[in-house]
Design a protein around this motif. Structure first.
Motif, mmCIF file in Angstrom:
data_model
loop_
_atom_site.group_PDB
_atom_site.id
_atom_site.type_symbol
_atom_site.label_atom_id
_atom_site.label_comp_id
_atom_site.label_asym_id
_atom_site.label_seq_id
_atom_site.Cartn_x
_atom_site.Cartn_y
_atom_site.Cartn_z
ATOM 1 N N ASP A 177 19.586 14.122 -8.852
ATOM 2 C CA ASP A 177 19.482 12.661 -8.805
ATOM 3 C C ASP A 177 20.718 12.054 -9.466
ATOM 4 O O ASP A 177 21.192 12.537 -10.486
ATOM 5 C CB ASP A 177 18.217 12.187 -9.526
ATOM 6 C CG ASP A 177 16.949 12.645 -8.816
ATOM 7 O OD1 ASP A 177 17.005 12.840 -7.588
ATOM 8 O OD2 ASP A 177 15.925 12.848 -9.498
ATOM 9 N N GLU A 178 21.236 11.023 -8.885
ATOM 10 C CA GLU A 178 22.409 10.296 -9.383
ATOM 11 C C GLU A 178 23.667 11.164 -9.426
ATOM 12 O O GLU A 178 24.578 10.909 -10.201
ATOM 13 C CB GLU A 178 22.126 9.692 -10.763
ATOM 14 C CG GLU A 178 20.982 8.710 -10.757
ATOM 15 C CD GLU A 178 20.744 8.101 -12.121
ATOM 16 O OE1 GLU A 178 21.377 8.519 -13.099
ATOM 17 O OE2 GLU A 178 19.918 7.184 -12.198
ATOM 18 N N LEU A 179 23.728 12.188 -8.575
ATOM 19 C CA LEU A 179 24.878 13.081 -8.528
ATOM 20 C C LEU A 179 25.748 12.760 -7.317
ATOM 21 O O LEU A 179 25.236 12.507 -6.219
ATOM 22 C CB LEU A 179 24.419 14.538 -8.439
ATOM 23 C CG LEU A 179 25.519 15.595 -8.416
ATOM 24 C CD1 LEU A 179 26.235 15.648 -9.764
ATOM 25 C CD2 LEU A 179 24.925 16.961 -8.079
ATOM 26 N N VAL A 180 27.065 12.755 -7.527
ATOM 27 C CA VAL A 180 28.035 12.575 -6.442
ATOM 28 C C VAL A 180 29.116 13.636 -6.622
ATOM 29 O O VAL A 180 29.611 13.839 -7.738
ATOM 30 C CB VAL A 180 28.685 11.168 -6.483
ATOM 31 C CG1 VAL A 180 29.769 11.033 -5.420
ATOM 32 C CG2 VAL A 180 27.643 10.072 -6.319
ATOM 33 N N LEU A 181 29.465 14.310 -5.547
ATOM 34 C CA LEU A 181 30.567 15.271 -5.565
ATOM 35 C C LEU A 181 31.790 14.609 -4.963
ATOM 36 O O LEU A 181 31.683 13.932 -3.937
ATOM 37 C CB LEU A 181 30.228 16.519 -4.754
ATOM 38 C CG LEU A 181 29.018 17.329 -5.207
ATOM 39 C CD1 LEU A 181 28.736 18.441 -4.208
ATOM 40 C CD2 LEU A 181 29.236 17.897 -6.591
ATOM 41 N N VAL A 182 32.956 14.799 -5.580
ATOM 42 C CA VAL A 182 34.198 14.243 -5.049
ATOM 43 C C VAL A 182 35.230 15.364 -5.020
ATOM 44 O O VAL A 182 35.621 15.881 -6.067
ATOM 45 C CB VAL A 182 34.703 13.051 -5.896
ATOM 46 C CG1 VAL A 182 36.045 12.568 -5.366
ATOM 47 C CG2 VAL A 182 33.686 11.919 -5.888
ATOM 48 N N GLY A 183 35.650 15.731 -3.816
ATOM 49 C CA GLY A 183 36.659 16.769 -3.650
ATOM 50 C C GLY A 183 38.049 16.170 -3.674
ATOM 51 O O GLY A 183 38.309 15.148 -3.039
ATOM 52 N N ILE A 184 38.942 16.811 -4.425
ATOM 53 C CA ILE A 184 40.327 16.373 -4.477
ATOM 54 C C ILE A 184 41.060 16.993 -3.300
ATOM 55 O O ILE A 184 41.007 18.212 -3.108
ATOM 56 C CB ILE A 184 40.988 16.782 -5.810
ATOM 57 C CG1 ILE A 184 40.230 16.137 -6.975
ATOM 58 C CG2 ILE A 184 42.462 16.390 -5.825
ATOM 59 C CD1 ILE A 184 40.665 16.623 -8.345
ATOM 60 N N LYS A 185 41.727 16.133 -2.520
ATOM 61 C CA LYS A 185 42.417 16.631 -1.337
ATOM 62 C C LYS A 185 43.479 17.624 -1.738
ATOM 63 O O LYS A 185 44.169 17.424 -2.728
ATOM 64 C CB LYS A 185 43.044 15.476 -0.549
ATOM 65 C CG LYS A 185 42.007 14.655 0.171
ATOM 66 C CD LYS A 185 42.656 13.647 1.082
ATOM 67 C CE LYS A 185 41.597 12.935 1.885
ATOM 68 N NZ LYS A 185 42.146 11.952 2.793
#
Length: 185
Positions: free
Chosen positions: A30-38
């Motif tokens: 819950d309330e988790l977001v993954l952000v991949g660095i290009k």
């Protein structure tokens, strides 16, 4: 000289382990977001997101971050505005636990730039770092929260992470450079 350190099954095991560590740290997704660095971090973030969805039965938002205008090794016109290239544009990171995902952690400068870019986009509840490889040689006080493998390296070595989406194969290689990289003070 190129030496394979990890093959596809080893990479998959590391991604599974990182996935479970993320679930344990946040007591769910819950309330988790993954952000991949290009560039390669995006594909690793998608894989972690897929595993999280498979385990937790919830869709996890996965974004892509281009940090080019936030890098400190690129000259940017002082009048030029820094642009946070977080995709999709409507990805909300405010009050979310954001896990930045990258392939290799080296000096820490990429992660610093990524944090600057994220904070320009919103105010996360927390930011953590997940990397497939931590090779040492930090120049900034940055550490990874989730690490697939620590690979101590010499300055005359390079770590190459290959992902099938770009390179046609999943592997991690240690490359001995002919000329060592010289760090300037």
């Amino acid at each position: 000289m190129v030496k394979e350190i990890w093959d596809k099954p080893a990479m998959q095991r590391a991604i599974v382990r990182i996935t479970y560590e993320i679930i344990e740290r946040y007591k769910g997704v819950d309330e988790l977001v993954l952000v991949g660095i290009k560039t390669r971090g995006v594909y690793l973030a998608r894989r972690i997101g897929d595993r999280l969805e498979e385990i937790e039965k919830k869709i996890i938002p996965v974004g892509e971050l281009d940090i080019t205008s936030y890098r400190d090794d690129r000259r940017v016109d002082i009048n030029q505005e820094k642009i946070s290239n977080l995709e999709p544009k409507n990805l909300n990171i405010t009050n979310k636990h954001v896990v930045l995902v990258d392939d290799v952690l080296y000096t820490g400068r990429t992660i610093r730039a990524a944090m600057d870019a994220l904070i320009a986009t919103g105010r996360p509840k927390s930011i953590a770092v997940a990397v497939l490889v931590d090779r040492g040689h930090r120049e900034l006080p940055i550490k990874a929260d989730f690490v697939g493998k620590n690979i101590p390296t010499a300055l005359s070595e390079q770590v190459a992470v290959n992902v099938k989406e770009i390179d046609g194969i999943d592997s991690i290689e240690l490359i001995k450079l002919k000329w060592p990289i010289v760090k300037l003070s």
